[in-house]
Design an enzyme around this catalytic site. Structure first.
Site, PDB file in Angstrom:
ATOM      1  N   ASN A  62      -9.806 -97.800 -10.644  1.00 33.65           N
ATOM      2  CA  ASN A  62      -8.654 -98.650 -10.435  1.00 33.65           C
ATOM      3  C   ASN A  62      -9.109-100.081 -10.664  1.00 33.65           C
ATOM      4  O   ASN A  62     -10.254-100.416 -10.343  1.00 33.65           O
ATOM      5  CB  ASN A  62      -8.129 -98.460  -9.006  1.00 33.65           C
ATOM      6  CG  ASN A  62      -6.880 -99.232  -8.755  1.00 33.65           C
ATOM      7  OD1 ASN A  62      -6.934-100.405  -8.417  1.00 33.65           O
ATOM      8  ND2 ASN A  62      -5.742 -98.594  -8.936  1.00 33.65           N
ATOM      9  N   SER A  63      -8.232-100.902 -11.183  1.00 28.34           N
ATOM     10  CA  SER A  63      -8.628-102.276 -11.491  1.00 28.34           C
ATOM     11  C   SER A  63      -9.097-103.043 -10.259  1.00 28.34           C
ATOM     12  O   SER A  63      -9.830-104.020 -10.378  1.00 28.34           O
ATOM     13  CB  SER A  63      -7.494-103.034 -12.194  1.00 28.34           C
ATOM     14  OG  SER A  63      -6.350-103.089 -11.385  1.00 28.34           O
ATOM     15  N   SER A  64      -8.724-102.597  -9.060  1.00 28.86           N
ATOM     16  CA  SER A  64      -9.206-103.254  -7.846  1.00 28.86           C
ATOM     17  C   SER A  64     -10.589-102.751  -7.439  1.00 28.86           C
ATOM     18  O   SER A  64     -11.174-103.263  -6.501  1.00 28.86           O
ATOM     19  CB  SER A  64      -8.233-103.018  -6.691  1.00 28.86           C
ATOM     20  OG  SER A  64      -8.335-101.690  -6.233  1.00 28.86           O
ATOM     21  N   TYR A  65     -11.106-101.765  -8.117  1.00 31.07           N
ATOM     22  CA  TYR A  65     -12.383-101.100  -7.815  1.00 31.07           C
ATOM     23  C   TYR A  65     -12.390-100.444  -6.437  1.00 31.07           C
ATOM     24  O   TYR A  65     -12.840 -99.319  -6.296  1.00 31.07           O
ATOM     25  CB  TYR A  65     -13.600-102.018  -7.988  1.00 31.07           C
ATOM     26  CG  TYR A  65     -14.012-102.142  -9.429  1.00 31.07           C
ATOM     27  CD1 TYR A  65     -14.696-101.110 -10.071  1.00 31.07           C
ATOM     28  CD2 TYR A  65     -13.709-103.280 -10.154  1.00 31.07           C
ATOM     29  CE1 TYR A  65     -15.070-101.210 -11.401  1.00 31.07           C
ATOM     30  CE2 TYR A  65     -14.075-103.391 -11.493  1.00 31.07           C
ATOM     31  CZ  TYR A  65     -14.754-102.353 -12.110  1.00 31.07           C
ATOM     32  OH  TYR A  65     -15.107-102.452 -13.415  1.00 31.07           O
ATOM     33  N   CYS A  70     -14.357 -91.474  -6.469  1.00 33.10           N
ATOM     34  CA  CYS A  70     -15.487 -90.869  -7.181  1.00 33.10           C
ATOM     35  C   CYS A  70     -15.231 -89.388  -7.429  1.00 33.10           C
ATOM     36  O   CYS A  70     -14.436 -88.750  -6.737  1.00 33.10           O
ATOM     37  CB  CYS A  70     -16.761 -91.026  -6.367  1.00 33.10           C
ATOM     38  SG  CYS A  70     -17.245 -92.738  -6.073  1.00 33.10           S
ATOM     39  N   GLU A  72     -17.146 -86.832  -6.789  1.00 29.64           N
ATOM     40  CA  GLU A  72     -17.551 -85.990  -5.673  1.00 29.64           C
ATOM     41  C   GLU A  72     -16.448 -85.907  -4.615  1.00 29.64           C
ATOM     42  O   GLU A  72     -16.112 -84.822  -4.145  1.00 29.64           O
ATOM     43  CB  GLU A  72     -18.842 -86.526  -5.036  1.00 29.64           C
ATOM     44  CG  GLU A  72     -20.022 -86.563  -5.980  1.00 29.64           C
ATOM     45  CD  GLU A  72     -20.171 -87.869  -6.779  1.00 29.64           C
ATOM     46  OE1 GLU A  72     -21.306 -88.157  -7.183  1.00 29.64           O
ATOM     47  OE2 GLU A  72     -19.161 -88.581  -6.981  1.00 29.64           O
ATOM     48  N   CYS A 104     -22.735 -91.739  -4.350  1.00 31.55           N
ATOM     49  CA  CYS A 104     -22.774 -93.036  -3.669  1.00 31.55           C
ATOM     50  C   CYS A 104     -22.715 -92.826  -2.154  1.00 31.55           C
ATOM     51  O   CYS A 104     -22.502 -91.717  -1.659  1.00 31.55           O
ATOM     52  CB  CYS A 104     -21.614 -93.916  -4.139  1.00 31.55           C
ATOM     53  SG  CYS A 104     -19.992 -93.423  -3.488  1.00 31.55           S
TER      54      CYS A 104
END
Length: 150
Positions: A62-65, A70, A72, A104
């Site tokens: 997403n552009s907001s990160y 993920c 998983e 992560c």
């Protein structure tokens, strides 16, 4: 048998892990990844301890990160949507990294809710390099809400 915070009933022992099938499914899921920002595609496949079914997921950016999911966690959510509470017997992850990228911290904490210390986490690079860990090697001291521990 206790998987994270959940007691999972195993019908007839723990299921067998078929790495070839799981790797193929994770690779296929990776092809569906939505990664227009990082261009880092990841696919995952988990094996349910209770049913022996395999569930896949891919990363969705997403552009907001911060709203990125993920591969998983996507596979875990997929399994829960199909089975309800799930026990993760094994997880295969395929990524572009060499050496293969581990989950992560957010994914490890979510996995802690549904995994045993000996849950197998097998990482593959796209070109076939493989590294295997137990869940406890990746996250030796997971947080499980105290009232959930048995």
């Amino acid at each position: 048998m206790l998987y994270g915070a959940n007691d999972i009933v195993l019908p007839s022992g723990r299921p067998l892990v078929d790495l070839d099938v799981m790797r193929t499914l994770a690779r296929q899921a990776r092809e569906h990844a939505y990664a227009p920002y990082s261009r880092f595609k990841v696919g995952a496949c988990l094996l349910s301890a209770a049913t022996g079914r395999m569930y896949t997921g891919c990363n969705v950016e997403n552009s907001s990160y911060g709203a990125t999911v993920c591969a998983e966690r996507n596979a875990i959510l997929h399994a829960i949507a199909e089975e309800g509470v799930v026990g993760v017997e094994a997880l295969v992850v395929v990524s572009d990294d060499d050496p293969p990228a581990p989950p992560c911290a957010l994914c490890l904490q979510v996995l802690a809710e549904f995994s045993r210390p000996d849950t197998r986490v097998i990482l593959f690079s796209v070109d076939g390099k493989c590294v295997e860990y137990s869940f406890a090697e990746l996250l030796p001291n997971p947080f499980i809400f105290p009232t959930m521990r048995q």
